[in-house]
Design a protein around this motif. Structure first.
Motif, mmCIF file in Angstrom:
data_model
loop_
_atom_site.group_PDB
_atom_site.id
_atom_site.type_symbol
_atom_site.label_atom_id
_atom_site.label_comp_id
_atom_site.label_asym_id
_atom_site.label_seq_id
_atom_site.Cartn_x
_atom_site.Cartn_y
_atom_site.Cartn_z
ATOM 1 N N ALA A 86 0.906 -1.143 0.010
ATOM 2 C CA ALA A 86 -0.049 0.068 -0.015
ATOM 3 C C ALA A 86 0.902 1.302 0.103
ATOM 4 C CB ALA A 86 -0.755 -0.010 1.121
ATOM 5 N N LEU A 87 1.866 1.159 0.603
ATOM 6 C CA LEU A 87 2.929 2.397 0.907
ATOM 7 C C LEU A 87 3.462 2.616 -0.695
ATOM 8 C CD1 LEU A 87 4.802 1.940 4.114
ATOM 9 C CD2 LEU A 87 2.992 3.416 3.490
ATOM 10 N N LEU A 88 3.681 1.782 -1.286
ATOM 11 C CA LEU A 88 4.466 1.705 -2.580
ATOM 12 C C LEU A 88 3.540 1.882 -3.600
ATOM 13 C CD1 LEU A 88 6.715 -1.790 -2.056
ATOM 14 C CD2 LEU A 88 7.591 0.591 -2.738
ATOM 15 N N LYS A 131 3.080 5.717 -3.435
ATOM 16 C CA LYS A 131 4.196 6.490 -4.125
ATOM 17 C C LYS A 131 3.800 6.582 -5.525
ATOM 18 C CE LYS A 131 7.902 7.594 -1.619
ATOM 19 N NZ LYS A 131 9.141 6.895 -0.939
ATOM 20 N N PHE A 132 3.567 5.361 -6.200
ATOM 21 C CA PHE A 132 3.252 5.353 -7.616
ATOM 22 C C PHE A 132 2.107 6.265 -7.771
ATOM 23 C CE2 PHE A 132 1.108 3.659 -11.438
ATOM 24 C CZ PHE A 132 2.312 3.514 -12.301
ATOM 25 N N LEU A 133 1.009 6.147 -6.915
ATOM 26 C CA LEU A 133 -0.092 6.986 -7.308
ATOM 27 C C LEU A 133 -0.081 8.578 -7.380
ATOM 28 C CD1 LEU A 133 -2.855 4.927 -5.350
ATOM 29 C CD2 LEU A 133 -2.788 5.445 -7.977
ATOM 30 N N THR A 134 1.037 8.779 -6.364
ATOM 31 C CA THR A 134 1.364 10.430 -6.094
ATOM 32 C C THR A 134 2.611 11.043 -6.230
ATOM 33 O OG1 THR A 134 1.776 9.789 -3.767
ATOM 34 C CG2 THR A 134 -0.705 10.064 -4.128
ATOM 35 N N PHE A 151 4.557 10.832 -14.932
ATOM 36 C CA PHE A 151 5.458 11.363 -14.037
ATOM 37 C C PHE A 151 5.094 10.521 -12.789
ATOM 38 C CE2 PHE A 151 8.008 15.013 -15.098
ATOM 39 C CZ PHE A 151 7.635 15.155 -16.525
ATOM 40 N N GLY A 152 6.097 10.010 -12.318
ATOM 41 C CA GLY A 152 6.264 9.058 -11.102
ATOM 42 C C GLY A 152 7.496 8.839 -10.247
ATOM 43 N N PRO A 153 7.451 8.025 -9.371
ATOM 44 C CA PRO A 153 8.631 7.906 -8.321
ATOM 45 C C PRO A 153 9.914 7.359 -9.348
ATOM 46 C CG PRO A 153 7.053 6.265 -7.902
ATOM 47 C CD PRO A 153 6.499 7.034 -8.950
ATOM 48 N N ILE A 163 15.446 6.974 -3.104
ATOM 49 C CA ILE A 163 15.094 6.389 -4.563
ATOM 50 C C ILE A 163 15.656 4.799 -4.293
ATOM 51 C CG2 ILE A 163 16.011 6.004 -7.096
ATOM 52 C CD1 ILE A 163 16.728 9.108 -6.844
ATOM 53 N N LEU A 164 16.670 4.584 -3.876
ATOM 54 C CA LEU A 164 17.160 2.991 -3.628
ATOM 55 C C LEU A 164 16.050 2.325 -2.944
ATOM 56 C CD1 LEU A 164 19.413 0.939 -3.923
ATOM 57 C CD2 LEU A 164 20.237 1.527 -1.909
ATOM 58 N N ARG A 165 15.688 2.836 -2.025
ATOM 59 C CA ARG A 165 14.483 2.122 -1.015
ATOM 60 C C ARG A 165 13.253 1.731 -1.857
ATOM 61 N NH1 ARG A 165 15.495 5.370 4.770
ATOM 62 N NH2 ARG A 165 17.364 4.050 5.158
ATOM 63 N N ASP A 166 12.894 2.919 -2.668
ATOM 64 C CA ASP A 166 11.757 2.730 -3.517
ATOM 65 C C ASP A 166 12.138 1.637 -4.539
ATOM 66 O OD1 ASP A 166 10.497 4.821 -2.275
ATOM 67 O OD2 ASP A 166 10.831 6.164 -3.727
ATOM 68 N N ALA A 167 13.174 1.618 -5.139
ATOM 69 C CA ALA A 167 13.625 0.808 -6.350
ATOM 70 C C ALA A 167 13.558 -0.746 -5.595
ATOM 71 C CB ALA A 167 15.039 0.913 -6.887
ATOM 72 N N ALA A 168 14.134 -0.873 -4.327
ATOM 73 C CA ALA A 168 13.936 -2.143 -3.752
ATOM 74 C C ALA A 168 12.574 -2.696 -3.847
ATOM 75 C CB ALA A 168 14.509 -2.498 -2.507
ATOM 76 N N GLY A 169 11.522 -1.828 -3.170
ATOM 77 C CA GLY A 169 10.145 -2.388 -3.102
ATOM 78 C C GLY A 169 9.493 -2.542 -4.331
ATOM 79 N N PHE A 170 9.635 -1.689 -5.239
ATOM 80 C CA PHE A 170 9.048 -1.696 -6.725
ATOM 81 C C PHE A 170 9.579 -3.225 -7.334
ATOM 82 C CE2 PHE A 170 8.417 3.160 -6.463
ATOM 83 C CZ PHE A 170 6.925 2.683 -6.268
ATOM 84 N N ALA A 171 10.942 -3.345 -7.164
ATOM 85 C CA ALA A 171 11.405 -4.460 -7.929
ATOM 86 C C ALA A 171 10.835 -5.717 -7.417
ATOM 87 C CB ALA A 171 13.281 -4.555 -7.437
ATOM 88 N N GLY A 172 10.519 -5.817 -5.894
ATOM 89 C CA GLY A 172 9.808 -6.835 -5.383
ATOM 90 C C GLY A 172 8.508 -7.101 -6.010
#
Ligand code: SR1
Ligand code: MG
Length: 407
Positions: free
Chosen positions: A212-214, A217-220, A252-254, A331-340
């Protein structure tokens, strides 16, 4: 009334002939529709008597993979074309050139890359791409930096973001990546032998919290103009060269969403390796090479991005000491979560990947599916505490060990 209709091969030939500078005048042209993706028609127009050729990509008003019951706006062709033009301006060696387009007929005529291989296929075949990490690191750094509030006038960025409002394609991502895998959905698609995994995904509320947190991020988080679907099927490669294609999901997103797409897809290939390699030595060489690529994608991205920040920054407040480090860690933290998230959706959701689905042996395929889910879940669960790319690699190793122990 709109003139839109799906092109025939004959119309594609006539169109290619009418454009100056692509084919010599007397040449005889052939055309094949080669689109094997989920959404579009792709015409490959070639000359019979020279090596001249071109690609005409045309959107159809629905998701081809599902059919007319899933309507999609044709405006995605304009979005893709404008994203290609921006990315080509920022990274001319890494993006095909657009020759012509029609927004009404929803087509783009562009450089043919037939001498390249789709990276997903190249990786499945065990090929090495020693320049890839450097190239994609540069693509990510330049496209993300120069379309963000760091490298672009902030009022112009808002204007540009208005041209990349992409609701239909964003909804595909919102549903297929951030929702369907965690509930019963008609879109989901997996074999009965991993029903236990699908059920565990549906019931894992702490995991849902992280997703939900990720998703939020994608939405906003309109940080920069993303490619939006940067998996290894959207990249053409040779050992020396890289070309990024297919940015129809651009919006336009994260920033971490694009980086996570690359990392997640390299890791999908990594977990699939035992399914493709009977030879133990080859297996460990390839696994190691893929983990190195993950590391190098990040290190090249980070080095280029920091360089741009130090030399091209437009935003005064971003010069505040400590902010650059904070920004890159986020950015790295987001990348880890989105990769998952991207790994999980390719196992239980709509639209799988050949790296795993193509594994000939059923039990090795199932093992790869389970490992992808274990790695994906670990990345999602722990993404907020990642501090370096080595933490991501540790999470991958940890999942692999856990799977080994539970066997
Ligand atoms: C209905 S489209 C399914 C998937 O194909 C694209 O490549 C995107 O990844 C999308 O999620
Ligand atoms: Mg695509």
């Amino acid at each position: 009334m709109s003139a839109y209709h799906p092109l025939t091969a004959e119309e594609a030939i006539a169109l290619a002939k009418s454009l100056p500078g692509i084919f010599s005048e007397s040449t005889v042209l052939n055309c094949r529709e080669i689109g094997d993706g989920n959404l579009n028609l792709v015409f490959h127009v070639t000359s019979e008597n020279s090596n001249e050729s071109t690609i005409i990509k045309q959107a159809v008003p629905y998701a081809k993979v599902v059919g007319e019951s899933w309507p999609l706006s044709l405006d995605r062709a304009r979005i893709e074309r404008q994203a290609l033009e921006i990315q080509h301006r920022l990274c001319s060696d890494l993006v095909p050139e657009v020759y012509a387009y029609s927004d009404e007929l929803a087509y783009t005529v562009m450089e043919d890359l037939s001498e390249y291989t789709i990276m997903r296929k190249g990786l499945i075949d065990g090929n090495a791409y020693p320049k890839f990490a450097e190239h994609i690191g540069q693509f990510l750094a330049r496209t993300l930096f120069f379309t963000s509030d760091l490298g672009m006038n902030q009022q112009e960025k808002k204007e540009l973001a208005g041209r990349f409002v992409n609701p239909d394609l964003c909804k595909i991502t919102e549903d297929l990546i951030f929702e369907d895998p965690y509930r019963n959905s008609a879109n989901n698609n997996y074999s009965a032998n991993i029903e236990d995994e699908a059920e565990a995904l549906r019931n894992d509320l702490p995991l849902h919290f992280e997703v939900a947190l990720l998703r939020e991020k994608f939405l906003t988080h309109a940080q920069a103009l993303l490619h939006g679907d940067l998996h290894t099927g959207s990249i053409f490669v040779t050992p020396e060269s890289t070309k990024v294609i297919d940015p129809e999901f651009a919006y336009f997103g994260p920033m971490g969403f694009d980086i996570g797409a690359i990392i997640g897809n390299l890791l999908l290939n990594y977990v699939a390796q035992p399914g493709w390699n009977q030879n133990v030595e080859n297996l460990s060489i390839r696994e190691e090479r893929l983990l190195d690529m993950v590391k190098e994608v990040w290190t090249h991205f980070e080095a280029s991005f920091r360089h741009l920040w130090n030399t091209e920054l437009l935003d005064e407040m971003s010069k505040t000491p400590g902010y650059q480090d904070y920004y890159l860690t986020e950015i790295l933290r987001d990348a880890a979560g989105f990769a998952g998230c991207k790994m999980i959706r390719r196992i239980v959701g709509l639209s799988h990947v050949a790296d795993i689905e193509g594994i000939p042996d059923e039990s090795l395929r199932e093992a790869a599916q389970r490992k992808a889910l274990a790695v994906g879940k670990n990345l999602v669960r722990h993404h907020r505490s990642v501090g370096s790319i080595y933490d991501i690699l540790k999470l991958v190793q940890l999942a692999s060990t856990e799977i080994g122990v539970s066997k």
